[in-house]
Scaffold this active site. Structure first.
Site, PDB file in Angstrom:
ATOM      1  N   CYS A 102      13.418  10.341   7.602  1.00  0.00           N
ATOM      2  CA  CYS A 102      13.456   9.845   9.024  1.00  0.00           C
ATOM      3  C   CYS A 102      14.661  10.034   9.850  1.00  0.00           C
ATOM      4  CB  CYS A 102      13.049   8.456   9.205  1.00  0.00           C
ATOM      5  SG  CYS A 102      13.718   7.249   7.918  1.00  0.00           S
ATOM      6  N   GLY A 137       6.696   4.794   8.641  1.00  0.00           N
ATOM      7  CA  GLY A 137       6.100   6.013   8.690  1.00  0.00           C
ATOM      8  C   GLY A 137       6.008   6.425   9.999  1.00  0.00           C
ATOM      9  N   SER A 138       4.885   7.166  10.411  1.00  0.00           N
ATOM     10  CA  SER A 138       5.121   7.789  11.907  1.00  0.00           C
ATOM     11  C   SER A 138       5.060   6.852  12.935  1.00  0.00           C
ATOM     12  CB  SER A 138       3.873   8.566  11.853  1.00  0.00           C
ATOM     13  OG  SER A 138       2.866   8.122  11.685  1.00  0.00           O
ATOM     14  N   THR A 139       5.689   7.231  13.936  1.00  0.00           N
ATOM     15  CA  THR A 139       5.747   6.406  15.217  1.00  0.00           C
ATOM     16  C   THR A 139       4.118   6.313  15.652  1.00  0.00           C
ATOM     17  OG1 THR A 139       7.827   7.148  15.734  1.00  0.00           O
ATOM     18  CG2 THR A 139       6.509   6.493  17.789  1.00  0.00           C
ATOM     19  N   GLU A 140       3.349   7.455  15.450  1.00  0.00           N
ATOM     20  CA  GLU A 140       2.116   7.235  16.041  1.00  0.00           C
ATOM     21  C   GLU A 140       1.210   6.127  15.413  1.00  0.00           C
ATOM     22  OE1 GLU A 140       0.235  10.880  14.680  1.00  0.00           O
ATOM     23  OE2 GLU A 140      -1.804  10.061  15.305  1.00  0.00           O
ATOM     24  N   GLY A 169       2.821   3.557  13.759  1.00  0.00           N
ATOM     25  CA  GLY A 169       3.365   2.303  14.147  1.00  0.00           C
ATOM     26  C   GLY A 169       2.742   1.787  15.178  1.00  0.00           C
ATOM     27  N   GLU A 182       9.668  15.405  16.058  1.00  0.00           N
ATOM     28  CA  GLU A 182      10.185  15.136  14.636  1.00  0.00           C
ATOM     29  C   GLU A 182       9.340  16.315  13.788  1.00  0.00           C
ATOM     30  OE1 GLU A 182       8.995  11.599  12.359  1.00  0.00           O
ATOM     31  OE2 GLU A 182      10.949  11.750  11.793  1.00  0.00           O
ATOM     32  N   GLU A 193       9.670   1.090  10.697  1.00  0.00           N
ATOM     33  CA  GLU A 193      10.734   1.755  10.693  1.00  0.00           C
ATOM     34  C   GLU A 193      10.188   3.253  10.696  1.00  0.00           C
ATOM     35  OE1 GLU A 193      12.921   4.535   9.203  1.00  0.00           O
ATOM     36  OE2 GLU A 193      12.901   3.623   7.303  1.00  0.00           O
ATOM     37  N   LYS A 245       0.793  -1.176  -0.057  1.00  0.00           N
ATOM     38  CA  LYS A 245      -0.087  -0.007  -0.036  1.00  0.00           C
ATOM     39  C   LYS A 245       0.905   1.337   0.050  1.00  0.00           C
ATOM     40  CE  LYS A 245      -1.828   2.822   2.812  1.00  0.00           C
ATOM     41  NZ  LYS A 245      -1.592   3.993   2.082  1.00  0.00           N
TER      42      LYS A 245
HETATM   43  P1  NAI Z   1       1.705   8.403   8.517  1.00  0.00           P
HETATM   44  O1  NAI Z   1       2.554   7.191   9.521  1.00  0.00           O
HETATM   45  O2  NAI Z   1       0.252   8.529   8.749  1.00  0.00           O
HETATM   46  O3  NAI Z   1       1.603   7.481   6.773  1.00  0.00           O
HETATM   47  C1  NAI Z   1       2.555   6.340   6.504  1.00  0.00           C
HETATM   48  C2  NAI Z   1       1.932   5.440   5.768  1.00  0.00           C
HETATM   49  O4  NAI Z   1       1.105   4.787   6.600  1.00  0.00           O
HETATM   50  C3  NAI Z   1       0.955   5.756   4.639  1.00  0.00           C
HETATM   51  O5  NAI Z   1       0.978   4.969   3.751  1.00  0.00           O
HETATM   52  C4  NAI Z   1      -0.395   5.910   5.406  1.00  0.00           C
HETATM   53  O6  NAI Z   1      -1.417   5.713   4.427  1.00  0.00           O
HETATM   54  C5  NAI Z   1      -0.201   4.592   6.388  1.00  0.00           C
HETATM   55  N1  NAI Z   1      -1.181   4.927   7.338  1.00  0.00           N
HETATM   56  C6  NAI Z   1      -1.690   5.863   8.183  1.00  0.00           C
HETATM   57  N2  NAI Z   1      -2.410   5.565   9.055  1.00  0.00           N
HETATM   58  C7  NAI Z   1      -2.570   4.089   9.072  1.00  0.00           C
HETATM   59  C8  NAI Z   1      -3.267   3.253   9.866  1.00  0.00           C
HETATM   60  N3  NAI Z   1      -4.043   3.663  10.862  1.00  0.00           N
HETATM   61  N4  NAI Z   1      -3.063   2.066   9.614  1.00  0.00           N
HETATM   62  C9  NAI Z   1      -2.180   1.426   8.536  1.00  0.00           C
HETATM   63  N5  NAI Z   1      -1.616   2.350   7.843  1.00  0.00           N
HETATM   64  C10 NAI Z   1      -1.770   3.715   8.003  1.00  0.00           C
HETATM   65  O7  NAI Z   1       2.618   9.562   8.110  1.00  0.00           O
HETATM   66  P2  NAI Z   1       2.009  11.130   7.504  1.00  0.00           P
HETATM   67  O8  NAI Z   1       0.811  11.265   8.263  1.00  0.00           O
HETATM   68  O9  NAI Z   1       2.347  10.906   6.167  1.00  0.00           O
HETATM   69  O10 NAI Z   1       3.058  11.877   8.214  1.00  0.00           O
HETATM   70  C11 NAI Z   1       2.943  12.455   9.404  1.00  0.00           C
HETATM   71  C12 NAI Z   1       4.660  12.382  10.320  1.00  0.00           C
HETATM   72  O11 NAI Z   1       4.742  11.177  10.302  1.00  0.00           O
HETATM   73  C13 NAI Z   1       5.327  13.347   9.325  1.00  0.00           C
HETATM   74  O12 NAI Z   1       5.530  14.534   9.804  1.00  0.00           O
HETATM   75  C14 NAI Z   1       6.943  12.442   9.886  1.00  0.00           C
HETATM   76  O13 NAI Z   1       7.188  13.144  11.185  1.00  0.00           O
HETATM   77  C15 NAI Z   1       6.507  11.078  10.110  1.00  0.00           C
HETATM   78  N6  NAI Z   1       6.788  10.354   8.972  1.00  0.00           N
HETATM   79  C16 NAI Z   1       7.727   9.422   8.837  1.00  0.00           C
HETATM   80  C17 NAI Z   1       8.328   8.766   7.873  1.00  0.00           C
HETATM   81  C18 NAI Z   1       9.702   7.750   8.100  1.00  0.00           C
HETATM   82  O14 NAI Z   1      10.141   7.634   7.090  1.00  0.00           O
HETATM   83  N7  NAI Z   1       9.816   7.298   8.968  1.00  0.00           N
HETATM   84  C19 NAI Z   1       7.849   8.652   6.561  1.00  0.00           C
HETATM   85  C20 NAI Z   1       6.657   9.459   6.682  1.00  0.00           C
HETATM   86  C21 NAI Z   1       6.264  10.174   7.601  1.00  0.00           C
END
Ligand code: NAI
Ligand code: MG
Length: 499
Positions: free
Chosen positions: A306, A250-253, A255, A403, A272, A197
């Protein structure tokens, strides 16, 4: 779409690709969402709609998981020799390389990053990553274990590593194609089947990748690609009872939500997540090298990394010179649309990220931080933010603790080298860290005490498929890349035979 048409160097394949309504890849077919719904993906340089994409949800995820399960349990993939799997992955790498310019353009349009960077970083790194894992397909081995319980009680005991099964792979928007490769490379090498996804902000390069996966000749259902939102498609994938493992970046939240969602069938989880990485410059460092690299540690990919070196700690004597140097570098960065040949830094990926980053800046100023470079949004069209260097900050401030995921670095001086590691480790994260010194003993002693999955000494942002990457503490579970990641995609079976 007007911007796409008017961009001078647009590849004709890219303009037809974005003009076409994008479907999802399930069981080797391009299909609409079960609901018939679509969502828009935007060009962050303008805020205009770039393309319409099928919006996956629970039912689409369920169909994709069924297809992956069937491909995993029976069919040609299940019987394919490892060398043949490796050959397919290598062929996919060749195809990505052949379409390098197309991918670079899609990445720049959908994510905002400079086209020139996507050409030399995102796409070639993706190709290398795939080739590295093509090689691993034939090298996933077990052990033989000497098992002699008594002279007359001997066993032949060995372990085999088997593919874990159907994997759900949820990726972010900062390196859309490369993150797809980080996930698919090891999964395919291990013999797993995937439901991928992509992030809702940047689904296009993964969908184009899906076309090449078909062209390479992967059997139907081995890779399924379901674009959609996190709260719907992502959550359904993380909770699906027939998914054996979920890999998330993606985000820790989110995760933490993934872990909760995985509890239903106790699927394996690797994560990650975020970071707030310290970059420590000692007085005895080669500052001519440290200064530009400290700038790129934070400003590369607009700070949307990240592992961004977002907390710059500089020993007192060098503080003014380093801050001045990093600020001058920041001021020279040309912030433009990614397709502009003079672009050094593009827009942030979305309006949401623009608001997030500018809110952090405001919070910082309210708490007393001062910008010595940048400090605000750039222009009023698109999602551009100025490369920013903040001083007068301390460890209690939001801008130092949380972050930001934008081009914002906080610079803090330190006087006591024996205390700097404690300060550097004073964070819930532990993804990466940088150390700058000419003293070899100090360099390794500092690396030894840092609680971070990667420590860069006299360098930053050095990546290789062979080098494991991942986080301590709330930066995640497990490691990506290297042979380490293969452990997440395999189960170990111990076989014990009486002799
Ligand atoms: P996010 O963690 O919401 O999104 C990342 C992925 O997770 C996307 O594919 C999203 O559709 C999916 N996702 C979102 N909610 C989900 C859920 N409940 N269940 C399963 N999958 C879900 O990140 P977002 O909202 O785009 O960015 C927010 C913050 O997260 C950023 O400001 C940054 O601090 C952090 N982040 C960290 C990344 C990294 O490389 N570690 C990459 C992107 C964001
Ligand atoms: Mg989110």
């Amino acid at each position: 779409m007007a911007t796409v048409a008017s961009a001078p160097s647009i590849d004709p394949n890219v303009s037809t690709f974005v003009a076409r309504k994008q479907k999802m890849l399930i069981n080797g077919k391009w299909v609409e969402a079960a609901s018939g719904k679509t969502f828009a993906t935007y060009n962050p340089a303008t805020g205009e709609v770039l393309a319409q994409v099928a919006e996956g949800d629970r039912e689409d995820i369920d169909r994709a998981v069924k297809a992956a399960r069937a491909a995993f349990e029976s069919g040609p993939w299940a019987k394919m020799p490892p060398a043949a799997r490796g050959k397919l992955i290598w062929k996919l790498a060749d195809l990505i390389e052949k379409h390098l310019e197309e991918f670079a353009q899609l990445e720049s349009l959908d994510n905002g990053k400079p086209l020139a960077i996507a050409r030399v970083a995102d796409v070639p790194l993706t190709v290398e990553h795939m080739r590295y894992y093509a090689g691993w397909a034939t090298k996933i081995e077990g052990n033989t274990i000497p098992l002699i319980l008594a002279p007359a009680n001997k066993f032949l005991a060995y372990t085999v590593r088997e593919p874990i099964g159907v994997v759900g792979q949820i990726i972010p928007w900062n390196f859309p194609l490369l993150m797809a490769a980080w996930k698919l490379g090891p999964a395919l090498a291990a013999g797993c089947c995937s439901v991928l996804k992509p992030a809702e902000q940047t689904p296009l390069s993964a969908l184009r990748l899906g076309e090449l996966i078909q062209e390479a000749g992967f059997p139907d259902g081995v890779v399924n690609i379901v674009p959609g939102y996190g709260e719907t498609a992502g959550a359904a994938l993380a909770a699906h009872p027939d998914v054996d493992k979920v890999a998330f970046t993606g985000s820790t939240e989110v995760g933490k939500l993934i872990i909760q969602a995985s509890a239903g069938n106790l699927k394996k989880v690797s994560l990650e997540l975020g970071g707030k990485s310290p970059n420590v410059v000692y007085d005895d460092a080669d500052l001519d090298s440290a200064i530009p690299q400290a700038a790129s540690a934070i400003f590369f990919n607009h700070g949307q990394c990240c592992c961004a070196g977002s907390r710059l700690y500089v020993e007192k004597k060098s503080f003014d010179r380093v801050v001045d140097g990093v600020s001058k570098t920041a001021e020279k960065i040309r912030v433009r649309p990614g397709f502009d040949p003079d672009c050094d830094m593009g827009p942030l990926v979305s309006e949401e990220q623009l608001n997030r980053v500018t809110n952090y800046l405001e919070a910082g100023f309210k708490e007393g931080a001062k910008a010595v470079a940048g400090g605000k949004r750039e222009g009023n069209r698109g999602y551009f933010v100025q490369p920013t260097v903040l001083v007068n900050t301390n460890e209690k401030m939001k801008v130092v603790r949380e972050e930001i995921f934008g081009p914002v670095v906080t610079a803090i001086p330190f006087t006591d080298p024996s205390e700097i590691v404690t300060k550097a480790n004073d964070t819930v994260y532990g993804l990466a860290a940088g150390v700058w010194t000419r003293d070899i003993k100090k360099a390794h002693a500092t690396a030894n005490r840092l609680k971070a999955g990667t420590v860069w000494i006299n360098c930053y942002n050095v990546f290789d498929p062979a080098l494991p990457f991942g986080g301590y503490k709330q930066s995640g579970w497990g490691r990506e890349m290297g042979h380490e990641v293969l452990e997440h995609y395999t189960e170990v079976k111990s076989v014990c035979a009486a002799l």
